[in-house]
Design an enzyme around this catalytic site. Sequence first.
Site, short mmCIF file in Angstrom:
data_model
loop_
_atom_site.label_atom_id
_atom_site.label_comp_id
_atom_site.label_asym_id
_atom_site.label_seq_id
_atom_site.Cartn_x
_atom_site.Cartn_y
_atom_site.Cartn_z
CD GLU A 75 4.84 2.34 -2.44
OE1 GLU A 75 5.60 2.79 -1.19
OE2 GLU A 75 3.66 1.87 -2.15
CB CYS A 118 0.56 1.34 3.52
SG CYS A 118 -1.08 2.11 3.66
CG HIS A 162 1.76 4.01 -0.16
ND1 HIS A 162 1.92 2.73 -0.32
CD2 HIS A 162 0.63 4.13 0.54
CE1 HIS A 162 0.64 2.40 0.04
NE2 HIS A 162 -0.28 3.29 0.65
#
Lengths: 251, 231
Positions: free
Chosen positions: B212, B86, B210
């Site tokens: 994750e 990001c 993102h």
Amino acid sequence: MLTTRIIPCLDCRDGRVVKGVQFGNLRDVGSPAEQAALYETQGADEIVLLDVIATIEGQAAQAATIRVVRQELSIPLTVGGGVRSIEDAERLLDCGADKVSVNTAAVQNPGLIEELANRFGRQCIVLAVDAASNENGGWGVVTHSGRQHTDWEVGDWCRFGADLGAGEILLTSWDRDGTRSGYCLKLLRHVRDNLNVPLIASGGANSPQHLWEAIQAGADAVLAASIFHSGEYTVGDVKSFLLDCGVEVRQ
Amino acid sequence: MIPNDPLSVSIVSTGVANVASVLAAFRRLGAEPREISTPEAVRSAERLVLPGVGAFEAAMQELIRRGLVEPLRERIERDLPTLCICLGLQLLARSSEESPGVPGLGVIDAAVERLPARRLPQLGWNRVQPHEKSRFFVQRAVGETASNANSEVDKESYANATPIQPGYAYYANSFCLRREPSGWLASWSNYEGDFVAAIERGRVLACQFHPELSGEWGRQCLLNWLENSGC
């Protein structure tokens, strides 16, 4: 193209999902971690966990809940309930929340939105707004879980909150919440006008059709609790319906 | 058979949020993530993750204050395994429209721009079209972890993996790159206009989204980075 998000909401207390289920015997639908993981498997785009706490013990239980949900969850997690300060937000984020939502405390002190956005970035701050219809045919902002009326007109408050730094608005119709009669579409259209941040619709969903209507009314995301908790529809069912209607959702 | 050691991953922690999600994602992959914040740790990390949320200027100030600017530049120039997430991607640029006059790390010859969309921030899932030569967006077996992926059998299945896997990734941003930086491969998304979803060069991957928080697709992206980060 950015897809429309489907967001199951978990209402928690003391580490359990406590409401949003209309059928007596299904009151305890499982731990928040199990529920969140189940919804992720079904295709949920995000999980909102609302945990209204009043005590220090409650705070510890909330932290433990968020930690265990985070371990399982590989989609975004928004946590709200009792966020009154930078420290409250920091605690939730440290435990594994990706976004925090503020409601009553922001009405009492709008500067909190600005402080939170400056500290954590606006993409991290969700302004939860509860709206109730008033005698003028419009909507006013209510706080304290609907118990207190404020002087704010709902559209004005949402715009003001966005200007202060809220990254998105979670708009709940207090008139429709729990009624299963569909989202308040007039309210959604009213707030959508002139709002330049994403809008999440909440309150009243009982069928995939209701979610589609909210999206047509301008919602960027739709939040629902009981239709998923009851097992009546999976997130996957809802997404299939929306795809057939021509709505772009993540598959 | 002796089990493989878990892969160590160092996460740069500069006091801003979201590190918990990154730690959790790597733990689910069977890796051993830890938070670091010193220049020495950035230099010596086997694998480094630079996450980032918040504003460009505040993040750069934090990197300067902790003496991390040069160690980060060196890592990327030397092609040491590094993943930027990001704002972490945006910090690689020369500058950003978000914070005019503030220099970035300047590792890529690019300037960060505002997304060309009416509704900002972009919050949600968007389709990623990977670069056709990407090393990081390839299909892996569901449930595979970093440690069992090290076995010979899995190396073979990796070699036979579907070369390119488009998918949906989770974004939370108002700014982005809009051109492929020279010397890097760009993957793309579109939000009322094309923007860079990720860039990669050697063992360095920088994602605007993102990974994750991007479900199974994001998990595969992290796993591929772990695997490609080996010597």
